[in-house]
Design a protein around this motif. Structure first.
Motif, mmCIF file in Angstrom:
data_model
loop_
_atom_site.group_PDB
_atom_site.id
_atom_site.type_symbol
_atom_site.label_atom_id
_atom_site.label_comp_id
_atom_site.label_asym_id
_atom_site.label_seq_id
_atom_site.Cartn_x
_atom_site.Cartn_y
_atom_site.Cartn_z
ATOM 1 N N PRO A 37 0.808 -1.225 0.000
ATOM 2 C CA PRO A 37 0.000 0.000 0.000
ATOM 3 C C PRO A 37 0.840 1.272 0.000
ATOM 4 O O PRO A 37 1.939 1.306 0.544
ATOM 5 C CB PRO A 37 -0.825 -0.097 1.283
ATOM 6 N N TRP A 38 0.270 2.316 -0.595
ATOM 7 C CA TRP A 38 0.859 3.649 -0.554
ATOM 8 C C TRP A 38 0.708 4.188 0.867
ATOM 9 O O TRP A 38 -0.328 4.009 1.507
ATOM 10 C CB TRP A 38 0.159 4.564 -1.551
ATOM 11 N N ASP A 39 1.742 4.842 1.380
ATOM 12 C CA ASP A 39 1.702 5.405 2.729
ATOM 13 C C ASP A 39 2.006 6.903 2.631
ATOM 14 O O ASP A 39 3.149 7.284 2.350
ATOM 15 C CB ASP A 39 2.721 4.688 3.615
ATOM 16 N N ASN A 40 0.995 7.740 2.867
ATOM 17 C CA ASN A 40 1.190 9.195 2.801
ATOM 18 C C ASN A 40 2.227 9.694 3.794
ATOM 19 O O ASN A 40 2.889 10.698 3.554
ATOM 20 C CB ASN A 40 -0.128 9.933 3.062
ATOM 21 N N ASN A 41 2.369 9.012 4.925
ATOM 22 C CA ASN A 41 3.305 9.440 5.959
ATOM 23 C C ASN A 41 4.746 9.040 5.667
ATOM 24 O O ASN A 41 5.672 9.609 6.235
ATOM 25 C CB ASN A 41 2.882 8.879 7.319
ATOM 26 N N SER A 42 4.922 8.038 4.820
ATOM 27 C CA SER A 42 6.256 7.562 4.481
ATOM 28 C C SER A 42 6.264 7.108 3.022
ATOM 29 O O SER A 42 6.276 5.911 2.737
ATOM 30 C CB SER A 42 6.640 6.410 5.412
ATOM 31 N N TYR B 213 5.506 1.296 -4.080
ATOM 32 C CA TYR B 213 4.239 0.643 -3.750
ATOM 33 C C TYR B 213 3.678 -0.067 -4.973
ATOM 34 O O TYR B 213 4.113 0.169 -6.103
ATOM 35 C CB TYR B 213 3.221 1.656 -3.206
#
Length: 135
Positions: A17-22, A26
């Motif tokens: 998954p894409w992680d906006n925080n890091s 992906y």
């Protein structure tokens, strides 16, 4: 306009998954509007592959132009220092892609990669998918 990268394999491709925080490498299922025609791939399992910039623009790419693969040149709009930093960032994404492919298919499998610019409507007869052996 973004570069979109797709991957196909004989075995299922894991979702990362894409992680906006890091932001990082992906994978995701093909979304409506970003499906690749099935004639582009011979392998049944397909995913969208993204980089730390949120699309495929974080991967180096080249356009086949006039029967040749032109070298990637430094754009006029940036300094040499900015260009070298961009190449360093893209190498990190390439290394993550390489490591992911090895994880999916091991040392002797192969995957198919296909990239296009967002909104590209290439005709299947004009496209040849790249098969990448890992041996």
């Amino acid at each position: 306009m973004c570069f979109i990268l797709y991957m196909a394999a004989d075995q299922p491709i894991p979702t990362i998954p894409w992680d906006n925080n890091s932001p990082s490498f992906y994978t995701s299922d093909l979304e409506e509007g970003y499906e690749v025609p099935t004639s582009f791939f011979s392998k049944p399992h397909r995913k969208h592959i993204g980089s730390d910039v949120g699309c495929g623009c974080g991967f180096r790419n080249a356009l086949f132009q006039n029967g040749e693969w032109p070298e990637e040149d430094m754009p006029d709009w940036c300094t040499e220092e900015e260009y070298l930093e961009e190449l360093k960032d893209k190498q990190k994404n390439h290394q993550q892609l390489h490591d992911f492919i090895r994880k999916v298919v091991g040392d002797h499998g192969e995957v198919e990669l296909y990239g296009q610019w967002e909104g590209g409507k290439e005709k299947p007869e004009e496209i040849q998918c790249s098969t990448i052996p890992l041996s």
